[in-house]
Design an enzyme around this catalytic site. Structure first.
Site, PDB file in Angstrom:
ATOM      1  N   GLU A 124     -20.514  59.880  13.773  1.00 53.33           N
ATOM      2  CA  GLU A 124     -19.374  60.337  12.956  1.00 53.33           C
ATOM      3  C   GLU A 124     -19.663  61.771  12.517  1.00 53.33           C
ATOM      4  O   GLU A 124     -19.191  62.700  13.127  1.00 53.33           O
ATOM      5  CB  GLU A 124     -19.143  59.418  11.754  1.00 53.33           C
ATOM      6  CG  GLU A 124     -18.601  58.058  12.171  1.00 53.33           C
ATOM      7  CD  GLU A 124     -17.842  57.347  11.071  1.00 53.33           C
ATOM      8  OE1 GLU A 124     -16.918  57.931  10.490  1.00 53.33           O
ATOM      9  OE2 GLU A 124     -18.194  56.179  10.802  1.00 53.33           O
TER      10      GLU A 124
ATOM     11  N   GLU B 165     -24.794  54.338   2.034  1.00 58.82           N
ATOM     12  CA  GLU B 165     -23.363  54.065   2.183  1.00 58.82           C
ATOM     13  C   GLU B 165     -22.985  52.762   1.466  1.00 58.82           C
ATOM     14  O   GLU B 165     -22.001  52.689   0.749  1.00 58.82           O
ATOM     15  CB  GLU B 165     -23.028  53.953   3.665  1.00 58.82           C
ATOM     16  CG  GLU B 165     -21.575  53.646   3.960  1.00 58.82           C
ATOM     17  CD  GLU B 165     -21.261  53.753   5.432  1.00 58.82           C
ATOM     18  OE1 GLU B 165     -22.178  53.562   6.258  1.00 58.82           O
ATOM     19  OE2 GLU B 165     -20.093  54.024   5.764  1.00 58.82           O
TER      20      GLU B 165
HETATM   21  C1  BGC Z   1     -16.974  56.812   6.935  1.00 52.11           C
HETATM   22  C2  BGC Z   1     -16.638  56.776   5.481  1.00 52.11           C
HETATM   23  C3  BGC Z   1     -15.174  57.093   5.439  1.00 52.11           C
HETATM   24  C4  BGC Z   1     -14.522  55.882   6.025  1.00 52.11           C
HETATM   25  C5  BGC Z   1     -13.065  55.772   5.914  1.00 52.11           C
HETATM   26  C6  BGC Z   1     -16.306  55.649   7.556  1.00 52.11           C
HETATM   27  O1  BGC Z   1     -16.585  55.444   8.860  1.00 52.11           O
HETATM   28  O2  BGC Z   1     -18.322  56.869   7.175  1.00 52.11           O
HETATM   29  O3  BGC Z   1     -17.481  57.362   4.622  1.00 52.11           O
HETATM   30  O4  BGC Z   1     -14.664  57.517   4.256  1.00 52.11           O
HETATM   31  O5  BGC Z   1     -14.933  55.665   7.341  1.00 52.11           O
HETATM   32  O6  BGC Z   1     -12.840  54.730   5.137  1.00 52.11           O
END
Ligand code: BGC
Length: 749
Positions: free
Chosen positions: A339, A631
């Site tokens: 990501e 996270e």
């Molecule tokens: C990210 C989050 C992001 C989310 C959307 C994830 O894959 O890592 O931090 O805000 O997607 O809800």
């Protein structure tokens, strides 16, 4: 750029780095030489074998279809009589694999560069060396590079001439002078240890989860290889683990020349604490030959916090390192898995903390520009910026994410008193609220839509992505909040916001009618939202009005009357009690919950949550060895197992937003007028900490707050900045307004 043309290799290379090279002689005495350069991909400049710029991964990541930054470097001192100038370009964000769904970047399918060197001679004449077909294409020792997948540096490659460069008519973007804070190497870490894991693997431990790269000095036989994998944590048996990187390979390969080699990847970055040595040419590994190089955007440190509790200090440390690891040109969610994207929800949650710890003005000037560019004509702001994914895929337009458009400009204006953040973004703010008004059937509510909701909250089941709070409620609450910030921004700029105020009143009224009853959120109301049909659909379909997050948003966004506050706060405390004294809030509720409690007379409960050690809590990850923010509250579970590999980063700063409460409530430094022109100093001492202190270098000068316990007293020491005035409020009710200077008080414990 007047004369430089975009050039590429006739081979239209995506993978191996390409060197664009120009030889030239200097005729006469040089006065100054200025190089301007950019690329599709990321570049390294060399002039006569030396690097005249400290920037890495330039030109950074912008909305490349619209604009790309141009770096300007003074290279006067690097010139000689016969010169070789080269720009080596790797795939970077523009050409490499980036985005969701494992896509390759959609910006360009090959690397290219543009450059112009202007030589001004002592006799006043000028000469320009600009990219064109006269430049040569050479091979480079970086035979593979990709932000997600890593880098291969092959020192057996002898750079050779390939062909003459071609002009590249495919690059149509606009060149803009560099706006953002340059990305630079910032720190160097030596490994703490080299361990052999139970599986027999050799793993280096740098002691700190971080973003950057790893360097190695080594001598071996020509063609021998060193292969390195990156990981953030070890599993419960002490083995290397990186399944949470998903498809990002993060593999670093060095191929030895046979001479003494120094390797340092410059065309990719990885998130890691541990490095597994997969291949190494000798039995004995010299751990001291390895270094971890920390890379992030250049920002001046402005805030510091310390207290008498080691765990809380570790938490603060983790917040700061979460910041460093995720402010790498754009504000990312995480620096390791596939990501590393500018997720807007995470950005809005953390930016208040960010703007205390560091000077982030330059960093955000650029990113907000891209946010404006990517706002749709209808005003929609997506989940990610910059955003361009394969097959036209785009992220959701979600409440709490799109609201970054109002929250970040307002927060930066508050922190720095710089009106340009409002001037430049007021239009975007207005368009965002107009967008919300235009979607759905209800003008004054945001019902329906496809939101991320109170992301990762625990109250809809441990493995749910979206918490239990109704997305309709969350979306309508943020609608009201964004309107409120737009009104404040407009008024700060002297605009008449009467219409917006009426609009806000209507939204507030509609919110209260639809979601509230007798001053409380309703338990139930009709659901209009779209429930995603993914694996967590069962738990994700739980939707309630009476949750901790719902009450927190109602209180924080002023959706209640003052009379209703006490009962709402009692109810919030009751819900916390009902959950065993714990939070159930996710990405949207957590940044505000402690503020709401402290501001509404329940600082005792705020401290209870803050000091909690069981999942979910801030200290849970600290107790489990975290060196950055996680996270998930429980990314590593009590039994040592991991949350699903699907979504489990150990360097995700969103919950690090707690640091703005640490500055604002523990130490009590709150902004009353933008740029700290007026502040409130209202600390909340607590015995467990013994002492707490913070210092913030604000645009009005340095503010300091320090309190400590003695045998029978609590002492307070404050520094009010030169260009500021402060209202001091002590726990015993004492208040006074003071101007710049140092102040001491003490009260009975
Ligand atoms: C990210 C989050 C992001 C989310 C959307 C994830 O894959 O890592 O931090 O805000 O997607 O809800």
């Amino acid at each position: 750029m007047n004369q430089g043309k975009w050039i590429c290799s006739p081979n239209k290379q995506r993978g191996p780095s390409v060197t664009f090279l120009k030889k030239f002689d200097l005729k006469g005495d040089i006065k100054s030489a200025v190089l301007r350069v950019s690329a599709m991909g990321t570049y390294r400049i060399e002039l006569n074998g030396k690097k005249p710029s400290r920037q890495v991964l330039a030109p950074g990541w912008t909305s490349y279809d619209s604009r790309v930054q141009v770096e300007t470097v003074d290279v006067t001192n690097y010139l000689q009589e016969n010169n070789t100038l080269s720009v080596t370009v790797g795939s970077g964000w523009a050409v490499g694999r980036i985005g969701l769904k494992g896509s390759v970047s959609m910006y360009a399918d090959h690397v290219s560069t543009i450059a112009e060197l202007t030589l001004t001679m002592k006799d006043g004449s000028t000469q320009v060396i600009a990219t064109n077909k006269d430049w040569e294409v050479w091979t480079d020792s970086v035979t593979f590079s990709d932000i997600y997948d890593g880098e291969t540096i092959d020192h057996t490659v002898v750079p050779t001439y390939v062909a003459q460069a071609e002009e590249d008519p495919t690059v149509k973007t606009k060149l803009v002078d560099q706006i953002g804070a340059p990305i630079m190497e910032q720190e160097i870490l030596a490994p703490l240890s080299l361990n052999t894991t139970p599986k027999g693997e050799k793993v280096l431990d740098f002691g700190q989860n971080m973003a950057g790269t790893v360097s190695l000095r080594i001598r071996g036989k020509k063609g021998e290889r060193v292969v390195l994998s990156c990981g953030e944590v070890l599993d419960k048996d002490g083995n290397f683990y990186n399944a949470n990187y998903r498809s990002a390979k993060s593999l670093i390969t060095f191929i030895l020349s046979g001479e003494e080699d120094y390797f340092k990847p410059e065309f990719s970055f990885q998130g890691f604490r541990y490095i597994r040595i997969d291949e190494y040419p000798a039995q004995e590994i010299d751990k001291n030959a390895f270094r971890a190089i920390v890379i992030h955007s250049e920002m001046t440190r402005t805030g510091r916090f310390a207290c008498g509790d080691a765990k809380i200090n570790q938490l603060y440390h983790n917040v700061v390192w979460g910041h460093k690891g995720n402010y790498l040109d754009i504000p990312t969610d995480c620096p390791q898995r596939d990501e590393r994207l500018g997720w807007t929800g995470d950005t809005q949650a953390f930016c208040r903390t960010a703007a205390i710890n560091y000077d982030v003005r330059r960093f955000f000037k650029k990113w907000l520009g891209d946010l404006r560019l990517e706002q749709t004509p209808e005003g929609a702001v997506h989940g990610v910026c910059p955003e361009k994914f394969a097959n036209g895929y785009s992220t959701r337009v979600s409440a709490g994410w799109g609201d970054v458009a109002t929250i970040v400009p307002w927060t930066l204006y508050q922190a720095y008193g710089d009106e340009s953040f409002l001037r430049e973004n007021l239009e975007m703010m207005k368009k965002w609220v107009a967008y919300i008004r235009s979607v759905g059937d209800e003008e004054y509510l945001w019902l329906g839509g496809y939101h991320y909701g109170d992301w990762l909250a625990m109250d809809a089941g441990e493995d749910s992505y979206v918490g239990a709070t109704s997305n309709d409620l969350v979306a309508s609450a943020f609608y009201a909040y964004s309107l409120q910030l737009t009104i404040r921004a407009g008024e700060a700029l002297g605009e008449d916001m009467t219409e917006y105020k009426e609009w806000h009143e209507n939204v507030k009224k509609a919110f209260r009618a639809y979601f509230m009853e007798n001053g409380m959120p309703k338990e139930d109301f009709p659901y209009t939202e779209i429930i995603p049909s993914n694996r967590s659909a069962v738990v994700d379909s739980v939707r309630k009005g009476m949750t901790q997050t719902a009450i927190v948003l109602i209180l924080h966004f002023n959706l209640c009357t003052d009379e209703e506050r006490p009962a709402l706060v009692d109810k919030l405390c009751e819900l916390i009690d009902a959950w065993g004294g714990k939070m159930t809030t996710g990405f949207l509720g957590t940044p505000y919950i402690l503020h709401v409690l402290t501001e509404n007379g329940r600082n005792d409960v705020a401290y209870k949550l803050f000091f909690a050690e069981e999942n979910p809590s801030w200290l849970y990850s600290v107790n489990h060895g975290a060196t950055t923010m996680w996270e998930h509250w429980n990314g590593i579970k009590e039994d040592g197992s991991f949350w699903s590999t699907d979504m489990n980063s150990y360097n995700h700063y969103a919950y690090g937003a707690v640091a703005d409460w640490m500055y604002g409530k523990i130490c009590g430094v709150e902004i009353v007028e933008p740029g700290y022109k007026k502040i409130r100093l209202e600390p909340h001492p607590v015995e467990r900490l013994g002492f707490a202190k913070c210092a913030i270098d604000t645009v009005s000068g340095r503010v300091e707050s320090h309190w400590y316990y003695t045998v029978d007293r609590i002492c307070f020491e404050f520094t009010v900045p030169e260009r500021s005035e402060a209202e001091i409020i002590l726990p015993d009710g004492f208040r006074e307004t003071v101007t710049a200077g140092n102040y001491c008080y003490s009260i009975a414990r």
